[in-house]
Design an enzyme around this catalytic site. Sequence first.
Site, mmCIF file in Angstrom:
data_model
loop_
_atom_site.group_PDB
_atom_site.id
_atom_site.type_symbol
_atom_site.label_atom_id
_atom_site.label_comp_id
_atom_site.label_asym_id
_atom_site.label_seq_id
_atom_site.Cartn_x
_atom_site.Cartn_y
_atom_site.Cartn_z
ATOM 1 C CD GLN A 127 -40.311 -1.427 24.565
ATOM 2 O OE1 GLN A 127 -41.040 -1.431 23.588
ATOM 3 N NE2 GLN A 127 -40.464 -2.264 25.573
ATOM 4 C CD GLU A 245 -51.330 2.866 22.555
ATOM 5 O OE1 GLU A 245 -52.296 2.323 21.970
ATOM 6 O OE2 GLU A 245 -51.279 4.080 22.799
ATOM 7 C CG ASN A 376 -46.357 -17.574 21.887
ATOM 8 O OD1 ASN A 376 -46.365 -16.355 22.035
ATOM 9 N ND2 ASN A 376 -46.846 -18.153 20.804
#
Length: 395
Positions: A127, A245, A376
Amino acid sequence: MRLEPRPELDAYRAQVRDFIATRSPGRRAHTGVRAPEPELMPAIRTWIAELYDADLLGQSWPVEHGGLPGDRTEFAFIVAEELARARAWGEIGAAGLASGALLAFGTQEQKAHFLPRIRSGEDLWCQLFSEPGAGSDLAGLSTRARRDGDHYVVDGQKVWTTNGHHADVGYLLARTDGSGVKQAGITAFALDMRTPGVDVRPLREITGTTDFNEVFLDSVRIPVDRVIGKVDDGWRVANTSLGHERSSVGARGVELIEQLDELIGLARETRVGAGPALADPATRARLGRTATRALVADLMGKVVQSRILGGTEDAADAPLAKVLYSEVNLEAAELGLALGGIGGIATEGDADVLAGGWWQDAWLYARAYTIAGGANEVLKTVVAERALGLPKDRR
């Protein structure tokens, strides 16, 4: 919607578990999304082909490309969970993302060329999204592609490319137009990683392994027929493939439960004072707190699975599941390291190292999960703005 046990799913899980136990090339030596050692690659390519041949991967693909009829989402969840439970290798790299992009936006020629090679293990993908200045803010990428006849010429740098040194093909995002908003003007490409001008440089991490790479692109020529989707529409291609996915949603919860069982076993074996750590009140309290959070994280994964099956997904589902998993995973690794006492400072190769160095490696890697796939802090902002409708942060 509730996830209820059903005889056919229980039977399928048993079949998958048996297949992995008898055919897998072995357990992964490290936790996390890691790159195999080079000597393992031939066996892993063969294993990927066996998983496809057994219809354990690619189940949701169209039938004409090797998929199975009907909705196979629950079965794909089971495969991902059982691979995680066994710590077996699954499909490495970005083939899941790339196949999603190809199935949704690829030409018939691209599908006919790439999809069989993904199924055979002949092509491993990486990727090529993140850049030094565009990680969580992917739309800020600056790698550029300019049209030159029947090719695009690409210049730029990508980083944090897992399995880049093993990959045959790269799923690349590059900017083809910089005149509008930053989400526009991005194009997706299938890049042959052996093309002149592609320079893959492994990054040695704090774990001592080289899972990530930085990739330099210097006047790399990509044929125009390797554009995935429409030119300047790569942002939509990428977001569609990222949502394609989703089978690994519950696998992370399974990993936490497996770690929890190992932590309890470790607490029985190690000592605090005159007795086993499991008998120590402070250790039991800490273990109980981690166990509670691990079970909640596992249940949150099941909730997300249920919503996927019911078509009721929310913008907060995946981000919150990832945030909680990454925090509990770090907490579990810290506890495993603490249970080793002074031996926790030993590492792989040292005499009498705790669990072969598994917990030391898990602790060193665990922080990465709080950053990878969106930091996060960024994901919490996504939940606030997109799911809860709170006012946007000033930027």
